[in-house]
Design a protein around this motif. Structure first.
Motif, mmCIF file in Angstrom:
data_model
loop_
_atom_site.group_PDB
_atom_site.id
_atom_site.type_symbol
_atom_site.label_atom_id
_atom_site.label_comp_id
_atom_site.label_asym_id
_atom_site.label_seq_id
_atom_site.Cartn_x
_atom_site.Cartn_y
_atom_site.Cartn_z
ATOM 1 N N GLU A 148 -11.250 -4.949 -3.135
ATOM 2 C CA GLU A 148 -9.835 -4.942 -2.767
ATOM 3 C C GLU A 148 -9.091 -3.849 -3.535
ATOM 4 O O GLU A 148 -8.235 -3.150 -2.984
ATOM 5 C CB GLU A 148 -9.223 -6.313 -3.066
ATOM 6 C CG GLU A 148 -7.775 -6.443 -2.620
ATOM 7 C CD GLU A 148 -7.219 -7.834 -2.902
ATOM 8 O OE1 GLU A 148 -5.978 -7.961 -3.024
ATOM 9 O OE2 GLU A 148 -8.029 -8.784 -3.010
ATOM 10 N N ALA A 151 -9.902 -0.447 -2.002
ATOM 11 C CA ALA A 151 -9.171 -0.230 -0.753
ATOM 12 C C ALA A 151 -7.722 0.130 -1.041
ATOM 13 O O ALA A 151 -7.136 1.000 -0.382
ATOM 14 C CB ALA A 151 -9.252 -1.483 0.120
ATOM 15 N N PHE A 152 -7.123 -0.518 -2.027
ATOM 16 C CA PHE A 152 -5.749 -0.198 -2.416
ATOM 17 C C PHE A 152 -5.649 1.240 -2.906
ATOM 18 O O PHE A 152 -4.713 1.971 -2.553
ATOM 19 C CB PHE A 152 -5.288 -1.157 -3.513
ATOM 20 C CG PHE A 152 -3.916 -0.855 -4.058
ATOM 21 C CD1 PHE A 152 -2.788 -1.421 -3.487
ATOM 22 C CD2 PHE A 152 -3.761 -0.001 -5.152
ATOM 23 C CE1 PHE A 152 -1.518 -1.141 -3.991
ATOM 24 C CE2 PHE A 152 -2.497 0.283 -5.653
ATOM 25 C CZ PHE A 152 -1.372 -0.287 -5.074
ATOM 26 N N ALA A 154 -7.543 3.764 -2.110
ATOM 27 C CA ALA A 154 -7.686 4.681 -0.980
ATOM 28 C C ALA A 154 -6.366 4.832 -0.234
ATOM 29 O O ALA A 154 -5.966 5.938 0.143
ATOM 30 C CB ALA A 154 -8.782 4.186 -0.045
ATOM 31 N N ARG A 155 -5.665 3.722 -0.032
ATOM 32 C CA ARG A 155 -4.362 3.788 0.640
ATOM 33 C C ARG A 155 -3.351 4.546 -0.213
ATOM 34 O O ARG A 155 -2.557 5.350 0.304
ATOM 35 C CB ARG A 155 -3.852 2.374 0.930
ATOM 36 C CG ARG A 155 -4.647 1.611 1.975
ATOM 37 C CD ARG A 155 -3.886 0.381 2.436
ATOM 38 N NE ARG A 155 -3.580 -0.534 1.337
ATOM 39 C CZ ARG A 155 -4.386 -1.504 0.922
ATOM 40 N NH1 ARG A 155 -5.555 -1.702 1.515
ATOM 41 N NH2 ARG A 155 -4.029 -2.305 -0.076
ATOM 42 N N ALA A 156 -3.383 4.306 -1.517
ATOM 43 C CA ALA A 156 -2.435 4.975 -2.412
ATOM 44 C C ALA A 156 -2.668 6.480 -2.431
ATOM 45 O O ALA A 156 -1.707 7.257 -2.464
ATOM 46 C CB ALA A 156 -2.563 4.407 -3.829
ATOM 47 N N ARG A 157 -3.925 6.905 -2.360
ATOM 48 C CA ARG A 157 -4.215 8.349 -2.337
ATOM 49 C C ARG A 157 -3.674 8.976 -1.067
ATOM 50 O O ARG A 157 -3.115 10.078 -1.087
ATOM 51 C CB ARG A 157 -5.719 8.592 -2.457
ATOM 52 C CG ARG A 157 -6.289 8.314 -3.832
ATOM 53 C CD ARG A 157 -7.651 8.955 -4.014
ATOM 54 N NE ARG A 157 -8.624 8.475 -3.051
ATOM 55 C CZ ARG A 157 -9.373 7.395 -3.213
ATOM 56 N NH1 ARG A 157 -9.223 6.649 -4.297
ATOM 57 N NH2 ARG A 157 -10.251 7.034 -2.302
ATOM 58 N N ALA A 158 -3.837 8.283 0.057
ATOM 59 C CA ALA A 158 -3.326 8.807 1.324
ATOM 60 C C ALA A 158 -1.808 8.903 1.305
ATOM 61 O O ALA A 158 -1.222 9.893 1.769
ATOM 62 C CB ALA A 158 -3.787 7.918 2.473
ATOM 63 N N GLU A 159 -1.147 7.886 0.754
ATOM 64 C CA GLU A 159 0.312 7.912 0.675
ATOM 65 C C GLU A 159 0.789 9.003 -0.280
ATOM 66 O O GLU A 159 1.798 9.671 -0.028
ATOM 67 C CB GLU A 159 0.824 6.552 0.219
ATOM 68 C CG GLU A 159 0.614 5.448 1.252
ATOM 69 C CD GLU A 159 0.921 4.070 0.708
ATOM 70 O OE1 GLU A 159 1.300 3.988 -0.492
ATOM 71 O OE2 GLU A 159 0.778 3.086 1.451
ATOM 72 N N SER A 160 0.051 9.212 -1.370
ATOM 73 C CA SER A 160 0.412 10.255 -2.325
ATOM 74 C C SER A 160 0.298 11.635 -1.691
ATOM 75 O O SER A 160 1.167 12.495 -1.883
ATOM 76 C CB SER A 160 -0.496 10.177 -3.562
ATOM 77 O OG SER A 160 -0.246 11.246 -4.438
#
Length: 240
Positions: A148, A151-152, A154-160
């Motif tokens: 988990e 996965a968080f 990975a999402r944070a890198r995309a948002e950054s």
């Protein structure tokens, strides 16, 4: 040589070129340094010391060997690896440093920081930074299952990445007033930091004194270390 400084390696995988450059450096030239300072973002992401991947293990082993050979290794958290904890630091033979902190280099007091604390014009980022640096938030996050947390991240890198594309050049850089306030607060004439991926040397006039700020390079296509010689002067060395 007094010390070497690196930051913003953003290592992702065990076999990638930049990882090989780092391991070669740690197993060779870095052993001539009394001290090596890693000023954050050694890894692209860090979700906990319980990550059993090949990359953390390889880097910890090389850093531990460097420490055992006599080079004192110091680590300051970045905005990507702020969750790196005492357990991994012990395995890697590193000493964790607060951000900011002042160290003595040949009789000169030098201020060290990852650098993101000075990007005060980017208010959404500073709000995020305060949240994730909160001990209660970190404890809650680290209690989640490893998958988990990954996965968080990975999402944070995309948002950054999306945030960086949308912001202006000024928002992505440090605020000069914030830098100069901290130079005055700590009473030092030299600041070394990373984070902005804009290697340069800047001069500041604070309190009637000339102060200097050295920005470390990111490891995008090659490595770079900032070395401070016995004369106290910094110079850059490319690693490839």
């Amino acid at each position: 040589m007094l010390a070497g400084f690196i930051s913003d390696l953003h290592l992702r995988e065990a076999g990638e070129a930049l990882t090989r450059i780092l391991l070669s450096y740690l197993n060779g030239p870095a052993r001539d340094l009394p001290r090596l300072y890693i000023l954050g973002d050694l890894f692209e992401a860090w979700v906990g010391d319980d990550d059993d991947g090949a990359l953390p293990a390889q880097v910890a082993e090389a850093l531990s060997r460097l420490s055992a050979a006599g080079t004192a290794v110091h680590f300051q958290h970045g905005n990507r690896d702020f969750l790196l904890g005492a357990d991994y630091a012990r395995r890697a033979g590193m000493r964790l440093l607060p951000d900011p902190c002042v160290v003595d280099l040949g009789g000169q007091a030098v201020l060290l920081s990852h650098g993101d604390r000075y990007c005060t014009d980017d208010e959404p980022y500073q709000a995020f930074r305060r949240q994730v640096r909160d001990p209660a938030w970190q404890q809650g996050f680290l209690s989640r299952p490893l998958a988990e947390r990954q996965a968080f991240a990975a999402r944070a890198r995309a948002e950054s990445a999306a945030h960086q594309k949308s912001q202006s050049m000024e928002l992505g850089d440090v605020n000069r007033d914030s830098v100069e306030a901290e130079l005055a607060l700590f009473g030092v004439d030299r600041l070394i930091h990373g984070h902005t991926h804009r290697p340069d040397q800047h001069n500041h006039e604070v309190g009637g004194r000339r102060r200097e700020r050295w920005v470390l390079a990111d490891w995008r296509t090659a490595g770079e270390v900032l070395l401070i010689g016995a004369d106290g002067r910094p110079h850059r060395q490319t690693l490839d």
